[in-house]
Design a protein around this motif. Structure first.
Motif, PDB file in Angstrom:
ATOM      1  N   PHE A 107      59.924  21.569  43.947  1.00  0.00           N
ATOM      2  CA  PHE A 107      59.548  21.720  45.358  1.00  0.00           C
ATOM      3  C   PHE A 107      60.779  21.933  46.234  1.00  0.00           C
ATOM      4  O   PHE A 107      60.732  22.675  47.227  1.00  0.00           O
ATOM      5  CB  PHE A 107      58.749  20.507  45.829  1.00  0.00           C
ATOM      6  N   GLU A 110      61.689  25.478  46.002  1.00  0.00           N
ATOM      7  CA  GLU A 110      60.727  26.322  46.706  1.00  0.00           C
ATOM      8  C   GLU A 110      60.818  26.181  48.227  1.00  0.00           C
ATOM      9  O   GLU A 110      60.014  26.758  48.953  1.00  0.00           O
ATOM     10  CB  GLU A 110      59.304  25.981  46.250  1.00  0.00           C
ATOM     11  N   LYS A 138      53.297  25.372  39.348  1.00  0.00           N
ATOM     12  CA  LYS A 138      54.096  26.573  39.618  1.00  0.00           C
ATOM     13  C   LYS A 138      53.206  27.812  39.732  1.00  0.00           C
ATOM     14  O   LYS A 138      53.381  28.628  40.642  1.00  0.00           O
ATOM     15  CB  LYS A 138      55.122  26.775  38.490  1.00  0.00           C
ATOM     16  N   THR A 141      51.147  27.595  43.025  1.00  0.00           N
ATOM     17  CA  THR A 141      51.998  27.844  44.196  1.00  0.00           C
ATOM     18  C   THR A 141      52.281  29.331  44.346  1.00  0.00           C
ATOM     19  O   THR A 141      52.240  29.883  45.458  1.00  0.00           O
ATOM     20  CB  THR A 141      53.318  27.066  44.074  1.00  0.00           C
ATOM     21  N   ARG A 151      56.948  31.552  53.628  1.00  0.00           N
ATOM     22  CA  ARG A 151      57.071  30.429  52.707  1.00  0.00           C
ATOM     23  C   ARG A 151      56.899  29.112  53.448  1.00  0.00           C
ATOM     24  O   ARG A 151      56.339  28.156  52.915  1.00  0.00           O
ATOM     25  CB  ARG A 151      58.436  30.465  52.006  1.00  0.00           C
ATOM     26  N   ARG A 154      53.227  28.486  53.888  1.00  0.00           N
ATOM     27  CA  ARG A 154      52.671  28.056  52.609  1.00  0.00           C
ATOM     28  C   ARG A 154      53.011  26.602  52.325  1.00  0.00           C
ATOM     29  O   ARG A 154      52.145  25.799  51.956  1.00  0.00           O
ATOM     30  CB  ARG A 154      53.227  28.934  51.486  1.00  0.00           C
ATOM     31  N   ASN A 155      54.269  26.255  52.499  1.00  0.00           N
ATOM     32  CA  ASN A 155      54.713  24.906  52.165  1.00  0.00           C
ATOM     33  C   ASN A 155      54.051  23.863  53.052  1.00  0.00           C
ATOM     34  O   ASN A 155      53.703  22.765  52.593  1.00  0.00           O
ATOM     35  CB  ASN A 155      56.237  24.805  52.272  1.00  0.00           C
ATOM     36  N   ILE A 158      50.424  23.415  51.822  1.00  0.00           N
ATOM     37  CA  ILE A 158      50.371  22.688  50.557  1.00  0.00           C
ATOM     38  C   ILE A 158      50.670  21.210  50.779  1.00  0.00           C
ATOM     39  O   ILE A 158      49.996  20.336  50.210  1.00  0.00           O
ATOM     40  CB  ILE A 158      51.343  23.297  49.534  1.00  0.00           C
ATOM     41  N   TYR A 166      46.401  21.174  44.243  1.00  0.00           N
ATOM     42  CA  TYR A 166      46.857  20.847  42.891  1.00  0.00           C
ATOM     43  C   TYR A 166      45.879  19.979  42.121  1.00  0.00           C
ATOM     44  O   TYR A 166      46.259  19.312  41.151  1.00  0.00           O
ATOM     45  CB  TYR A 166      48.222  20.163  42.955  1.00  0.00           C
TER      46      TYR A 166
END
Length: 307
Positions: A107, A110, A138, A141, A151, A154-155, A158, A166
């Motif tokens: 993470f 990422e 992975k 993601t 990004r 996205r992060n 999540i 997940y």
């Protein structure tokens, strides 16, 4: 068989229980025919730190077979450090320390902020076996690259919804993301996902139906809709509830309105029981896995679950 009966008797006499046959069978299958001092110490420790501890817990045998007392105490320290909880489930102690460290490293690579990483890790630990493996994480993601988002977007999504993203019950993500894009567009589809992250857990047919019928505001999975017409509900639920803790059992009864006939949202149920969203999601995910387990499925149930 004689060794199983002997170990079963030892377990039941030592811990004053009547449900040790499954555990004895699993231990004997792994070549463990009597409890060592390490096993006894580990069981005592788990009974102190795990809510509704039971020798019938499906994850207990795995810990007794694979893990040491030292490793489990470290995992519990990690659990409390990330979640702030002082008590956990046996399932929450299933992720090895090295796996957690590998996830933290991933993470970070990422671009997740430290606080975001900590939030995701806390969720994964609470989910235990319900969480995806690092390789699956992975892959999942990477699938977000289909959306026209940064990004950072996205992060953030999540980190706020790791219990949905997940969850190993979340499947066919490629098809779901593609469907959202086809219907709403590369960015707008992601906005729909932000508003309704629970849809990642739906099977693809239910997912499409909810979108087409405009039912996204209802986060109930309608699992028990027409259930009485499909299977013997009482016998089915009894088999499942035998494998769940008392509190988890009550959680499911309340969530799906088994006593009052009113299905509640996951958020409403979590609030009622004073649970975090991650913990509530983990209980529900465990229930759905039990529904698909060979130990509970009859032919009628199999037909119902597979449509």
């Amino acid at each position: 068989m004689k060794k199983i009966i002997t170990l079963k008797g030892q377990l039941e006499e030592m811990y004053s229980v009547e449900n040790a046959y499954a555990l004895a069978t699993q231990l004997c299958a792994a070549g463990i025919y009597e409890l060592s001092d390490e096993h006894k110490k580990l069981i005592t420790y788990l009974s102190q730190v795990c809510e509704d501890f039971s020798l019938a817990d499906e994850y207990l045998s795995s810990i007794l077979i694979k893990d040491s007392y030292e490793s489990i105490t470290k995992r519990f320290d990690t659990y409390t450090g990330y979640t702030g909880d002082e008590i956990c489930s046996v399932n929450s102690l299933s992720i090895p320390e090295e796996s957690i460290e590998e996830c933290i490293q991933y993470f970070s690579e990422e671009g997740f902020e430290p606080e975001q990483t900590n939030r995701v890790i806390a969720t994964l630990i609470r989910m235990g076996h319900a969480a995806q493996s690092l390789d699956e994480i992975k892959v999942t993601t990477e699938k977000f690259s289909i959306f026209a988002i940064s990004r950072e977007e996205r992060n953030y999504f999540i980190s706020e919804n790791a219990d949905c993203v997940y969850d190993d019950y979340s499947t066919e993500i490629d098809s779901k993301f593609s469907y959202l894009i086809q219907r709403y567009g590369n960015h707008e589809g992601f906005l729909v996902l932000i508003q309704h992250p629970y849809i990642m857990r739906l099977d693809i047919e239910s997912f499409e139906d909810k979108i087409l019928q405009g039912k996204l505001d209802n986060d109930s999975l309608d699992f028990f809709e027409n259930l009485e017409e499909k299977i013997d509900q009482t016998a089915f639920l009894e088999r499942i509830f035998e494998r769940m803790s008392t509190r988890d059992h009550e959680f499911i009864r309340y969530r799906f309105g088994l006593d009052d006939g009113r299905v509640k949202t996951l958020a409403e149920t979590a609030e009622h029981f004073g649970l975090s969203r991650e913990r509530a999601s983990a209980i529900q995910a465990k229930f759905f896995r039990y529904c698909k387990s060979p130990l509970t499925r009859s032919k009628k149930l199999k037909d119902f679950l597979e449509g």
